[in-house]
Motif scaffolding. Sequence first.
Motif, mmCIF file in Angstrom:
data_model
loop_
_atom_site.group_PDB
_atom_site.id
_atom_site.type_symbol
_atom_site.label_atom_id
_atom_site.label_comp_id
_atom_site.label_asym_id
_atom_site.label_seq_id
_atom_site.Cartn_x
_atom_site.Cartn_y
_atom_site.Cartn_z
ATOM 1 N N GLN A 91 -9.463 -37.080 0.323
ATOM 2 C CA GLN A 91 -9.044 -36.062 -0.631
ATOM 3 C C GLN A 91 -8.362 -34.908 0.109
ATOM 4 O OE1 GLN A 91 -12.004 -35.073 -3.800
ATOM 5 N NE2 GLN A 91 -13.352 -36.420 -2.637
ATOM 6 N N LEU A 92 -7.190 -34.548 -0.360
ATOM 7 C CA LEU A 92 -6.446 -33.449 0.247
ATOM 8 C C LEU A 92 -6.989 -32.122 -0.272
ATOM 9 C CD1 LEU A 92 -3.987 -32.891 2.108
ATOM 10 C CD2 LEU A 92 -2.596 -32.776 0.039
ATOM 11 N N PHE A 93 -7.244 -31.190 0.642
ATOM 12 C CA PHE A 93 -7.759 -29.872 0.264
ATOM 13 C C PHE A 93 -7.029 -28.821 1.085
ATOM 14 C CE2 PHE A 93 -10.876 -26.376 0.128
ATOM 15 C CZ PHE A 93 -11.152 -26.361 -1.234
ATOM 16 N N GLY A 94 -6.295 -27.943 0.385
ATOM 17 C CA GLY A 94 -5.486 -26.938 1.062
ATOM 18 C C GLY A 94 -6.127 -25.557 1.008
ATOM 19 N N VAL A 95 -6.102 -24.870 2.138
ATOM 20 C CA VAL A 95 -6.661 -23.520 2.247
ATOM 21 C C VAL A 95 -5.581 -22.574 2.739
ATOM 22 C CG1 VAL A 95 -8.346 -22.051 3.433
ATOM 23 C CG2 VAL A 95 -8.997 -24.365 2.709
ATOM 24 N N ASP A 118 -14.248 -37.729 4.169
ATOM 25 C CA ASP A 118 -13.429 -37.964 2.975
ATOM 26 C C ASP A 118 -12.485 -36.811 2.655
ATOM 27 O OD1 ASP A 118 -15.440 -36.203 2.364
ATOM 28 O OD2 ASP A 118 -15.846 -37.019 0.364
ATOM 29 N N VAL A 119 -12.299 -35.871 3.608
ATOM 30 C CA VAL A 119 -11.461 -34.693 3.356
ATOM 31 C C VAL A 119 -10.310 -34.626 4.353
ATOM 32 C CG1 VAL A 119 -11.388 -32.163 3.245
ATOM 33 C CG2 VAL A 119 -13.411 -33.403 2.421
ATOM 34 N N PRO A 276 -14.451 -28.227 -10.817
ATOM 35 C CA PRO A 276 -14.431 -28.328 -9.359
ATOM 36 C C PRO A 276 -14.566 -29.765 -8.881
ATOM 37 C CG PRO A 276 -16.533 -27.446 -10.119
ATOM 38 C CD PRO A 276 -15.638 -27.519 -11.313
ATOM 39 N N THR A 277 -13.767 -30.119 -7.899
ATOM 40 C CA THR A 277 -13.878 -31.431 -7.267
ATOM 41 C C THR A 277 -15.079 -31.431 -6.325
ATOM 42 O OG1 THR A 277 -12.485 -30.778 -5.409
ATOM 43 C CG2 THR A 277 -11.373 -31.693 -7.357
ATOM 44 N N LEU A 281 -16.764 -28.197 -4.442
ATOM 45 C CA LEU A 281 -18.194 -27.891 -4.498
ATOM 46 C C LEU A 281 -18.767 -27.754 -3.091
ATOM 47 C CD1 LEU A 281 -19.311 -30.280 -7.390
ATOM 48 C CD2 LEU A 281 -19.169 -27.779 -7.483
ATOM 49 N N ALA A 282 -18.340 -28.647 -2.193
ATOM 50 C CA ALA A 282 -18.806 -28.570 -0.804
ATOM 51 C C ALA A 282 -18.316 -27.294 -0.143
ATOM 52 C CB ALA A 282 -18.330 -29.796 -0.023
ATOM 53 N N ALA A 283 -17.042 -26.943 -0.374
ATOM 54 C CA ALA A 283 -16.476 -25.721 0.209
ATOM 55 C C ALA A 283 -17.202 -24.490 -0.313
ATOM 56 C CB ALA A 283 -14.983 -25.640 -0.097
#
Length: 300
Positions: A91-95, A118-119, A276-277, A281-283
């Motif tokens: 899963q792509l997660f941009g910050v 998975d990130v 929330p994905t 949720l983890a972030a």
Amino acid sequence: MELRHLRYFRVVAEELNLTRAARRLHMAQPPLTRQINNLEEELGVRLFVRSPRGLAFTPAGQFFHEHTLQILDKLEATVAATRRLARSKRQLFGVGFVPSVFYGQLPRLVRELRQKDDVELTLAELTTVQQIQALKAGRIDMGFGRLRIDDEEVEQEVLFEEPMMVALPAGHPLDGKTPSLSELAEFPLIIYPAKPRPSLADMMLGLFRRRGLKVRVSQEANELQTALGLVVSGLGITLVPEQVSQLTRRGIVYSYLADTNITCPILCSRRKGEAPTEVMLAANAILDILVENRRSGRYP
């Protein structure tokens, strides 16, 4: 202008010979010549000087070549990363972040998210205004900034208020003191970032303006590091959030302000109304721990 024009141009630029370039591209020379001519017409400039011995860059052609190489390299890297992401099913997660928040908790958040199999984490240095735009466009999923911005599509959470400090060149008359804003107003001020605005620069100026104090801005810088370098050079002083003081640099000292109520927020921005994905949720869970650590004083 289409992408193929840039690819044709790159091969011609590498060969500086239309016959060899056409051979590499598996096409006849006349169509390739037309494509390059069309590109020049669209740009309104000549990219090459033609001669019986081959081609040579014009100054405009050399400039265009250097910059299109960066575009094509970036595109190829993006395509390769996209394919890797698809194969890995991550899963792509941009910050997005402003530089001044990277001296505190954010690196730990980044480390912990990167450890998740998975990130696929991407980072982008953006002003708060740019973060809002990137969130709305879907380029990032979470932003860390300093500026409160009212936008119906984005929610902002104040993680905590951080004391402001003054960065001074070593040996400055205020070195070792706890100065007031009126004392700071007597010295040239360096503000950042110069653009885009509004930004921390406007917040800084507003602190003085609301107290009826006039300041002389000696220099505007686009980067925090540049502003600190200008302080070391003696061009002025600047205000920084507390966690920036973790950055030790020869020739610069940090002092707290006499008015302890002068603070700067750290804001977390997210798209409003989205479920929330798992990654979000983890972030958020990691962020809750980091904020509690900060508030309890376990680390800066």
